[in-house]
Design an enzyme around this catalytic site. Structure first.
Site, PDB file in Angstrom:
ATOM      1  N   GLY A 110      -4.532   6.398  -6.576  1.00  0.00           N
ATOM      2  CA  GLY A 110      -6.023   6.466  -6.683  1.00  0.00           C
ATOM      3  C   GLY A 110      -6.359   5.206  -7.921  1.00  0.00           C
ATOM      4  CE  LYS A 165      -2.870  -0.513  -6.666  1.00  0.00           C
ATOM      5  NZ  LYS A 165      -2.379  -0.742  -7.889  1.00  0.00           N
ATOM      6  CG  ASP A 218      -5.314   1.850  -7.078  1.00  0.00           C
ATOM      7  OD1 ASP A 218      -5.450   1.394  -8.228  1.00  0.00           O
ATOM      8  OD2 ASP A 218      -4.308   2.388  -6.494  1.00  0.00           O
ATOM      9  CB  SER A 228      -4.332  -4.071 -13.342  1.00  0.00           C
ATOM     10  OG  SER A 228      -3.726  -4.722 -12.493  1.00  0.00           O
ATOM     11  CG  ASN A 230       0.315  -5.488 -10.005  1.00  0.00           C
ATOM     12  OD1 ASN A 230       1.534  -6.160  -9.489  1.00  0.00           O
ATOM     13  ND2 ASN A 230       0.282  -4.520 -10.064  1.00  0.00           N
TER      14      ASN A 230
END
Length: 305
Positions: A110, A165, A218, A228, A230
């Site tokens: 999530g 994602k 997410d 994050s 990424n």
């Protein structure tokens, strides 16, 4: 609520966060990592729930070790890893299910940025399993006033949503790093979700799952926050930094790098259109620049939505 005995395997930021969430609910929690002196067999002995929070590259080795310990068939294994094995394209739970065929396996995923949860900020998550009772037990174990947990019967979709994602979060970081604006970001996220659904449903997941917390939820979280890893990679590349330089200063593992490679390989094999992923792959390989990647996406042949 009945108190459970949980062992969390992996003492990184996410493992520590999950351990704290369970402890706050009054459960007996043990946090274990490979650097601990305690044998794994002792750490997981008597555990009702095992939570795997190791990076993707460590999943297979840990799964082998857990299997060798001979856990009770009633022990629930919760996979909290987001990634794909580069050599096989297997998901973490597929590896775990192969190693523990008699144990219920649950996916937890999530919009769950560890630092925000540690700051006691509210969020929600999903636990998915083919065993509804196991999912409900894990739901009860982690649910609180600040961590709302839903259940799902589509573990593959929940797992892929949290994994795919990461590639799009890199793209979002590039978008913000180039200061392309809100319109461009909205368009990118919309088309990225379509790409996730396209490849995820071909994999065997339900399209509806990707509109939920582990997919769209997410995606929104990791594509909007510098927390994050990424996203940080994409932003750094847009600022002209090399991937090697970014990784040197990155805290933890950015699973989106390996996931990009696996997605492109799968898209090639099954002829699936993944234009955003392909540009991110070229960017990570140093075969294009953020500006050329943008141009390539904007100048594609026109089509219906």
């Amino acid at each position: 609520m009945t108190s459970k005995h949980l062992t969390v395997i992996g003492a990184g930021a996410w493992g520590k966060t999950l351990a704290q969430l369970a402890a706050d609910q009054g459960h007996r929690v043990k946090l274990w990592s490979r650097s601990d002196g305690e044998p794994l067999a002792e750490a997981i002995a008597g555990a009702d729930i095992l939570v795997s929070a190791v990076s993707m590259k460590g999943v297979r080795a840990i799964a082998d070790q857990v299997r060798a310990c001979g856990p009770s068939p009633s022990t629930i294994l919760v996979s909290a890893t987001k990634g794909l094995e580069p050599e096989t394209a297997l998901t973490p739970t597929q590896i775990w299910q192969d190693r523990l065929p008699n144990n219920p396996i649950v996916v937890l995923s999530g919009p769950n940025l560890s630092k925000e949860i540690q700051q006691k900020l509210p969020t929600a998550s999903v636990v998915a399993s083919r065993d509804p009772q196991a999912a409900e037990i894990v739901q009860e174990a982690f649910s609180s006033a600040l961590f709302r947990v839903y259940t799902s019967g589509d573990p593959l979709g929940v797992e892929l949503g949290g994994t795919l994602k990461n590639v799009m979060a890199i793209a979002a970081g590039v978008c913000d790093g180039l200061n392309l604006g809100t319109n461009a970001k909205a368009a990118l996220m919309t088309r990225s979700l379509a790409e996730i659904i396209r490849i995820g449903t071909h994999w065997g997941a339900s399209a509806a799952t990707f509109y939920g917390l582990s997919g769209l939820g997410d995606l929104l979280a990791t594509s909007s926050s510098p927390l994050s890893r990424n996203y940080q990679i994409g932003y750094g590349l847009a600022q002209g930094k090399s991937l090697a330089e970014i990784l040197t200063h990155l805290e933890g593992t950015a699973e989106g790098i390996n996931t990009t490679q696996v997605m492109v390989q799968r898209a090639d094999r099954y002829q699936i259109s993944v234009p955003v992923t392909r540009q991110i792959d070229c960017l990570l390989r140093g075969e294009t620049t953020p500006q050329r990647a943008l141009s390539a996406l904007m100048q594609r042949d026109t089509k219906s939505e």
